[in-house]
Scaffold this motif. Structure first.
Motif, PDB file in Angstrom:
ATOM      1  N   ARG A 130       0.833  -1.204   0.000  1.00 54.84           N
ATOM      2  CA  ARG A 130       0.000   0.000   0.000  1.00 54.84           C
ATOM      3  C   ARG A 130       0.866   1.251   0.000  1.00 54.84           C
ATOM      4  O   ARG A 130       0.619   2.196  -0.757  1.00 54.84           O
ATOM      5  CB  ARG A 130      -0.929  -0.004   1.214  1.00 54.84           C
ATOM      6  CG  ARG A 130      -1.884   1.177   1.242  1.00 54.84           C
ATOM      7  CD  ARG A 130      -2.916   1.080   2.356  1.00 54.84           C
ATOM      8  NE  ARG A 130      -2.373   0.766   3.662  1.00 54.84           N
ATOM      9  CZ  ARG A 130      -1.790   1.655   4.490  1.00 54.84           C
ATOM     10  NH1 ARG A 130      -1.678   2.917   4.117  1.00 54.84           N
ATOM     11  NH2 ARG A 130      -1.347   1.285   5.672  1.00 54.84           N
ATOM     12  N   LEU A 131       1.917   1.254   0.822  1.00 53.78           N
ATOM     13  CA  LEU A 131       2.811   2.415   0.879  1.00 53.78           C
ATOM     14  C   LEU A 131       3.553   2.630  -0.442  1.00 53.78           C
ATOM     15  O   LEU A 131       3.868   3.754  -0.809  1.00 53.78           O
ATOM     16  CB  LEU A 131       3.801   2.281   2.037  1.00 53.78           C
ATOM     17  CG  LEU A 131       3.188   2.334   3.444  1.00 53.78           C
ATOM     18  CD1 LEU A 131       4.242   2.019   4.497  1.00 53.78           C
ATOM     19  CD2 LEU A 131       2.557   3.694   3.699  1.00 53.78           C
ATOM     20  N   ALA A 132       3.834   1.528  -1.128  1.00 50.26           N
ATOM     21  CA  ALA A 132       4.505   1.623  -2.427  1.00 50.26           C
ATOM     22  C   ALA A 132       3.516   1.972  -3.537  1.00 50.26           C
ATOM     23  O   ALA A 132       3.921   2.257  -4.670  1.00 50.26           O
ATOM     24  CB  ALA A 132       5.218   0.307  -2.746  1.00 50.26           C
ATOM     25  N   GLY A 133       2.229   1.904  -3.232  1.00 49.90           N
ATOM     26  CA  GLY A 133       1.223   2.253  -4.231  1.00 49.90           C
ATOM     27  C   GLY A 133       1.018   1.200  -5.295  1.00 49.90           C
ATOM     28  O   GLY A 133       0.651   1.524  -6.424  1.00 49.90           O
ATOM     29  N   VAL A 134       1.261  -0.054  -4.939  1.00 48.29           N
ATOM     30  CA  VAL A 134       1.080  -1.143  -5.901  1.00 48.29           C
ATOM     31  C   VAL A 134       0.193  -2.216  -5.285  1.00 48.29           C
ATOM     32  O   VAL A 134       0.110  -2.333  -4.057  1.00 48.29           O
ATOM     33  CB  VAL A 134       2.439  -1.759  -6.329  1.00 48.29           C
ATOM     34  CG1 VAL A 134       3.298  -0.749  -7.057  1.00 48.29           C
ATOM     35  CG2 VAL A 134       3.179  -2.331  -5.147  1.00 48.29           C
TER      36      VAL A 134
END
Length: 78
Positions: free
Chosen positions: A22-26
């Protein structure tokens, strides 16, 4: 492409990976795939260990034709 299933992964490990994704946006699956892809290549020391393992199992590697014979044949053929 291959597939495999990993069983018995602790819930906290999955939760941590989901947060990182989630933090990496994937998407989670893409994050895990990229993480495995990055971990897959062998390091230099792992390659050396693999060669050592091969040598222990099969003995030293000896060319079918000695290198000096190959060089001599090349020089004479020119």
């Amino acid at each position: 492409m291959g597939q495999f299933v990993v069983r018995s992964i602790e819930d906290h490990v999955i939760a941590g990976l989901k947060v990182k994704a989630r933090l990496a946006g994937v998407p989670f699956e893409a994050f895990v795939r990229d993480t495995l892809r990055a971990a897959a290549p062998l390091s230099g020391s792992e390659k050396v260990s693999l060669i050592d393992e091969f040598k222990r199992q099969y003995g030293p590697i000896r060319p079918a034709t000695p290198p000096e014979d190959i060089l001599r044949d090349e020089r004479e053929g020119r």
